[in-house]
Scaffold this motif. Structure first.
Motif, PDB file in Angstrom:
ATOM      1  N   SER A   1     -16.902 -10.369 -25.475  1.00 23.49           N
ATOM      2  CA  SER A   1     -17.653 -10.042 -24.230  1.00 23.49           C
ATOM      3  C   SER A   1     -17.280  -8.786 -23.560  1.00 23.49           C
ATOM      4  O   SER A   1     -18.149  -8.058 -23.050  1.00 23.49           O
ATOM      5  CB  SER A   1     -17.092 -10.820 -23.065  1.00 23.49           C
ATOM      6  N   ALA A   2     -16.066  -7.875 -23.702  1.00 24.21           N
ATOM      7  CA  ALA A   2     -15.890  -6.741 -23.335  1.00 24.21           C
ATOM      8  C   ALA A   2     -16.630  -5.754 -24.381  1.00 24.21           C
ATOM      9  O   ALA A   2     -16.742  -4.626 -23.568  1.00 24.21           O
ATOM     10  CB  ALA A   2     -14.482  -6.404 -23.035  1.00 24.21           C
ATOM     11  N   THR A   3     -16.854  -5.860 -25.646  1.00 21.33           N
ATOM     12  CA  THR A   3     -17.367  -4.794 -26.262  1.00 21.33           C
ATOM     13  C   THR A   3     -18.668  -4.200 -26.054  1.00 21.33           C
ATOM     14  O   THR A   3     -18.872  -3.048 -26.091  1.00 21.33           O
ATOM     15  CB  THR A   3     -17.178  -5.384 -27.787  1.00 21.33           C
ATOM     16  N   PRO A   4     -19.588  -5.027 -25.796  1.00 21.95           N
ATOM     17  CA  PRO A   4     -20.873  -4.627 -25.137  1.00 21.95           C
ATOM     18  C   PRO A   4     -20.753  -3.534 -24.087  1.00 21.95           C
ATOM     19  O   PRO A   4     -21.649  -2.507 -23.707  1.00 21.95           O
ATOM     20  CB  PRO A   4     -21.788  -5.803 -25.021  1.00 21.95           C
ATOM     21  N   GLY A   5     -19.860  -3.932 -23.310  1.00 20.12           N
ATOM     22  CA  GLY A   5     -19.546  -3.086 -22.085  1.00 20.12           C
ATOM     23  C   GLY A   5     -19.293  -1.836 -22.303  1.00 20.12           C
ATOM     24  O   GLY A   5     -19.705  -0.633 -21.617  1.00 20.12           O
TER      25      GLY A   5
ATOM     26  N   ALA B   1     -16.283 -14.367 -19.385  1.00 17.14           N
ATOM     27  CA  ALA B   1     -17.110 -13.441 -20.219  1.00 17.14           C
ATOM     28  C   ALA B   1     -17.677 -12.371 -19.235  1.00 17.14           C
ATOM     29  O   ALA B   1     -17.794 -11.272 -19.630  1.00 17.14           O
ATOM     30  CB  ALA B   1     -17.955 -14.540 -20.711  1.00 17.14           C
ATOM     31  N   LEU B   2     -18.399 -12.774 -18.191  1.00 16.59           N
ATOM     32  CA  LEU B   2     -18.843 -11.576 -17.347  1.00 16.59           C
ATOM     33  C   LEU B   2     -17.924 -10.800 -16.858  1.00 16.59           C
ATOM     34  O   LEU B   2     -18.286  -9.587 -16.827  1.00 16.59           O
ATOM     35  CB  LEU B   2     -19.481 -12.504 -15.935  1.00 16.59           C
TER      36      LEU B   2
ATOM     37  N   PHE C   1     -16.862  -8.350 -19.753  1.00 22.15           N
ATOM     38  CA  PHE C   1     -17.907  -7.358 -19.692  1.00 22.15           C
ATOM     39  C   PHE C   1     -17.698  -6.263 -18.851  1.00 22.15           C
ATOM     40  O   PHE C   1     -17.990  -4.999 -19.191  1.00 22.15           O
ATOM     41  CB  PHE C   1     -19.330  -7.976 -19.888  1.00 22.15           C
TER      42      PHE C   1
ATOM     43  N   GLY D   1     -14.976  -4.423 -19.550  1.00 24.11           N
ATOM     44  CA  GLY D   1     -15.170  -3.353 -20.985  1.00 24.11           C
ATOM     45  C   GLY D   1     -15.861  -2.218 -20.473  1.00 24.11           C
ATOM     46  O   GLY D   1     -15.806  -1.139 -20.857  1.00 24.11           O
ATOM     47  N   THR D   2     -16.850  -2.619 -19.616  1.00 25.91           N
ATOM     48  CA  THR D   2     -17.829  -1.215 -19.055  1.00 25.91           C
ATOM     49  C   THR D   2     -16.944  -0.110 -18.195  1.00 25.91           C
ATOM     50  O   THR D   2     -17.325   1.025 -18.595  1.00 25.91           O
ATOM     51  CB  THR D   2     -18.984  -1.822 -18.104  1.00 25.91           C
TER      52      THR D   2
END
Length: 250
Positions: free
Chosen positions: A206-210, A14-15, A18, A21-22
């Protein structure tokens, strides 16, 4: 696979998703390049590409919706026409490979993609016609059988003369169509058990907020700095995969 994955491993994935994704929010790619070295020891070589393929459905769909006004239908159709059958062939070939060989192939493709991207970048505005058809077919094989090839597609689109949001939108549209076919091949081959869907969903969520954090975190870096950092990370990840594949039992 699901029973063997620990909470700590889920947290690590998950980390990394993220962070990927960022990075993807700035460069247009990330998870397919950064996650294979992390996923391989957790889910096994055979599950890496199917898991990333499913998670890419979510990321590409959201990007296409966000940038739909900039979507270049003509170039997308031309590339998809030649990449689609090649992608299905590549995905089928992937299901026939052994674990160690899969690691070596994915690692090699990641490393080779670095100079290939730079070569395509130098062709800005000059790739069209038969050259674009050939590039689409070649990309389709790579996309179907490996992970992290989004960087190649973006370079192809830049070489055709597209820029900015048009690249992001067209890349997302093409990748979404090819990913649907790719996932379909994996489902038919029995390469996507429930545990792989769970991991893929975790990555996508998890990638979406990044993406939304991308500009704040990386906005101070130049585009050239982004490319250099990505090249280094991808090269290291590719080497790790190759070493892991060579160490795997025959």
């Amino acid at each position: 696979m699901l029973e063997a994955v620990t909470p700590a491993q889920y947290a690590l994935v998950a980390l990394m998703a993220f962070l990927a994704g960022t990075l993807g929010g700035v460069t247009g790619y990330g998870p397919g390049l950064l996650l294979p070295p992390i996923l391989l020891p957790i889910v096994g070589p055979e599950a890496v590409v199917p898991v990333i393929a499913v998670s890419s459905l979510m990321s590409n769909a959201s990007r296409l919706v966000a940038f739909r006004r900039d979507f270049d239908l003509r170039r997308a159709l031309l590339i998809v026409a030649f990449a689609l059958p090649a992608s299905a062939l590549g995905a089928w070939g992937y299901t026939r490979l052994s674990g160690g060989l899969i690691s070596v192939i994915i690692g090699t493709v990641l490393i080779v993609a670095i100079p290939a991207r730079h070569a395509l970048m130098r062709m800005r505005g000059r790739l069209s016609g038969r050259g674009l058809m050939a590039a689409g077919a070649g990309y389709g094989v790579l996309m179907g059988g490996t992970a992290g090839t989004g960087v190649v597609l973006i370079s192809i689109l830049l070489a055709t003369g597209l820029n900015g949001a048009a690249v992001i939108a067209t890349d997302a549209g093409i990748s979404l169509v090819l990913s649907v076919i790719k996932v379909g091949v994996f489902v038919a081959a029995g390469a996507l058990p429930l545990s792989s869907w769970v991991m893929a969903l975790l990555i996508g969520v998890s990638a979406t907020p990044g993406v939304f954090l991308a500009k704040r975190v990386l906005g101070t870096l130049s585009s050239r700095a982004h490319i250099r950092i990505l090249d280094i990370i991808v090269a290291i990840g590719g080497l790790i995969l190759i070493v892991q594949g060579l160490r795997a039992p025959a």
